[in-house]
Design a protein around this motif. Structure first.
Motif, short mmCIF file in Angstrom:
data_model
loop_
_atom_site.label_atom_id
_atom_site.label_comp_id
_atom_site.label_asym_id
_atom_site.label_seq_id
_atom_site.Cartn_x
_atom_site.Cartn_y
_atom_site.Cartn_z
N PHE A 80 0.46 -0.95 -3.56
CA PHE A 80 0.19 0.15 -2.65
C PHE A 80 0.95 1.39 -3.11
N GLU A 81 0.26 2.55 -3.10
CA GLU A 81 0.90 3.80 -3.48
C GLU A 81 1.03 4.79 -2.33
N LYS A 82 -0.04 4.97 -1.53
CA LYS A 82 0.00 5.96 -0.44
C LYS A 82 -1.19 5.76 0.48
N GLU A 83 -1.15 6.45 1.62
CA GLU A 83 -2.29 6.51 2.54
C GLU A 83 -2.70 7.96 2.70
N GLU A 84 -4.00 8.18 2.79
CA GLU A 84 -4.54 9.51 3.03
C GLU A 84 -5.81 9.39 3.86
N ILE A 85 -6.08 10.40 4.66
CA ILE A 85 -7.33 10.45 5.41
C ILE A 85 -8.43 10.92 4.47
N GLU A 86 -9.55 10.22 4.48
CA GLU A 86 -10.72 10.63 3.71
C GLU A 86 -11.52 11.61 4.56
N PRO A 87 -11.56 12.88 4.15
CA PRO A 87 -12.22 13.90 4.99
C PRO A 87 -13.71 13.63 5.26
N SER A 88 -14.40 12.97 4.33
CA SER A 88 -15.85 12.78 4.51
C SER A 88 -16.19 11.80 5.62
N ASN A 89 -15.25 10.90 5.96
CA ASN A 89 -15.59 9.91 7.00
C ASN A 89 -14.48 9.68 8.03
N GLY A 90 -13.31 10.27 7.82
CA GLY A 90 -12.23 10.15 8.78
C GLY A 90 -11.40 8.88 8.68
N PHE A 91 -11.76 7.97 7.77
CA PHE A 91 -10.99 6.74 7.61
C PHE A 91 -9.67 7.02 6.90
N VAL A 92 -8.63 6.30 7.30
CA VAL A 92 -7.38 6.34 6.55
C VAL A 92 -7.54 5.37 5.38
N MET A 93 -7.33 5.88 4.18
CA MET A 93 -7.52 5.09 2.97
C MET A 93 -6.17 4.73 2.38
N LYS A 94 -6.04 3.46 2.02
CA LYS A 94 -4.86 2.97 1.32
C LYS A 94 -5.18 3.05 -0.18
N HIS A 95 -4.29 3.68 -0.93
CA HIS A 95 -4.48 3.84 -2.37
C HIS A 95 -3.65 2.80 -3.11
N TYR A 96 -4.29 2.16 -4.09
CA TYR A 96 -3.64 1.09 -4.86
C TYR A 96 -3.77 1.36 -6.36
N ARG A 97 -2.84 0.76 -7.10
CA ARG A 97 -2.85 0.84 -8.56
C ARG A 97 -2.53 -0.55 -9.11
N PRO A 150 -8.82 -2.77 -18.94
CA PRO A 150 -7.85 -3.84 -19.14
C PRO A 150 -6.39 -3.47 -18.92
N ASP A 151 -6.06 -2.20 -18.95
CA ASP A 151 -4.65 -1.82 -18.88
C ASP A 151 -4.20 -1.28 -17.53
N GLU A 152 -5.13 -0.63 -16.82
CA GLU A 152 -4.75 0.02 -15.57
C GLU A 152 -6.00 0.39 -14.80
N MET A 153 -5.91 0.35 -13.46
CA MET A 153 -7.00 0.83 -12.62
C MET A 153 -6.47 1.19 -11.25
N TYR A 154 -7.27 1.96 -10.56
CA TYR A 154 -6.95 2.44 -9.22
C TYR A 154 -8.09 2.06 -8.28
N LEU A 155 -7.76 2.00 -6.99
CA LEU A 155 -8.80 1.81 -5.98
C LEU A 155 -8.28 2.33 -4.65
N ARG A 156 -9.22 2.49 -3.72
CA ARG A 156 -8.88 2.83 -2.34
C ARG A 156 -9.53 1.82 -1.43
N CYS A 157 -8.90 1.58 -0.30
CA CYS A 157 -9.41 0.61 0.65
C CYS A 157 -9.15 1.15 2.06
N VAL A 158 -10.11 0.99 2.94
CA VAL A 158 -9.94 1.44 4.32
C VAL A 158 -8.80 0.65 4.97
N ARG A 159 -7.87 1.36 5.59
CA ARG A 159 -6.69 0.71 6.18
C ARG A 159 -7.07 -0.38 7.18
N GLU A 160 -8.13 -0.17 7.95
CA GLU A 160 -8.53 -1.15 8.96
C GLU A 160 -9.18 -2.40 8.34
N ASN A 161 -9.51 -2.33 7.07
CA ASN A 161 -10.11 -3.49 6.39
C ASN A 161 -8.97 -4.34 5.80
#
Length: 154
Positions: free
Chosen positions: A129-146, A104-115
């Motif tokens: 939006f907080e930052k973007e990073e490449i996910e090494p396991s699949n090569g997707f650029v992930m957008k990080h949110y809070r 209820p107070d806070e959460m985080y998630l990641r989403c593929v930039r192309e989605n």
């Protein structure tokens, strides 16, 4: 149509959860359905549960309409996938409302930039939006949110 009921997933539903996950992911246009992808997602559901996922489904009279995976200790909304037949019916919003009862107070998630459809939806729902990073396991650029619960003024 009745509203699906959000409830904990049962172990005998994990394969069906993986199928819903694959069909929803494929509906983004970022992957193609395959037996290989389905097998990987089936294995991943079990592995992620062992690693701390709390898995929920939206149950529509015995049919799984969506899957929701939370990692509660990390305040992390890991996966929210709605089956294509149920998209556009506010089920994602129901799942997000449910998620806010769990974190209820806070959460985080990641989403593929192309989605773009997904991350724009999360932004409309109050995620920042907080930052973007490449996910090494699949090569997707992930957008990080809070998301943080808005403070009441007064």
């Amino acid at each position: 149509m009745s509203h699906p009921v959000i409830r904990p997933a049962r172990a005998d539903e994990y394969d069906e959860v993986a199928r819903v996950w694959m069909e929803s992911w494929v509906s983004t246009g970022l992957a193609e359905a395959s037996n290989f992808l389905l097998a990987n997602l089936r294995a991943r559901v079990r592995r992620e549960i062992e690693d701390g996922w709390t898995l929920f489904v939206a149950d529509d009279n015995g049919s799984i309409a969506a899957m929701l995976a939370l990692h509660l200790p990390k305040l992390y909304l890991d996966m929210l996938f709605v089956a294509p037949a149920y998209q556009g019916q506010s089920l994602g919003r129901q799942l997000l409302t449910f998620t806010r009862t769990q974190m209820p107070d806070e959460m985080y998630l990641r989403c593929v930039r192309e989605n773009e459809k997904a991350w724009r939806w999360y932004e409309r729902e109050g995620f920042v939006f907080e930052k973007e990073e490449i996910e090494p396991s699949n090569g997707f650029v992930m957008k990080h949110y809070r998301w943080k619960r808005p403070r009441l003024v007064g």
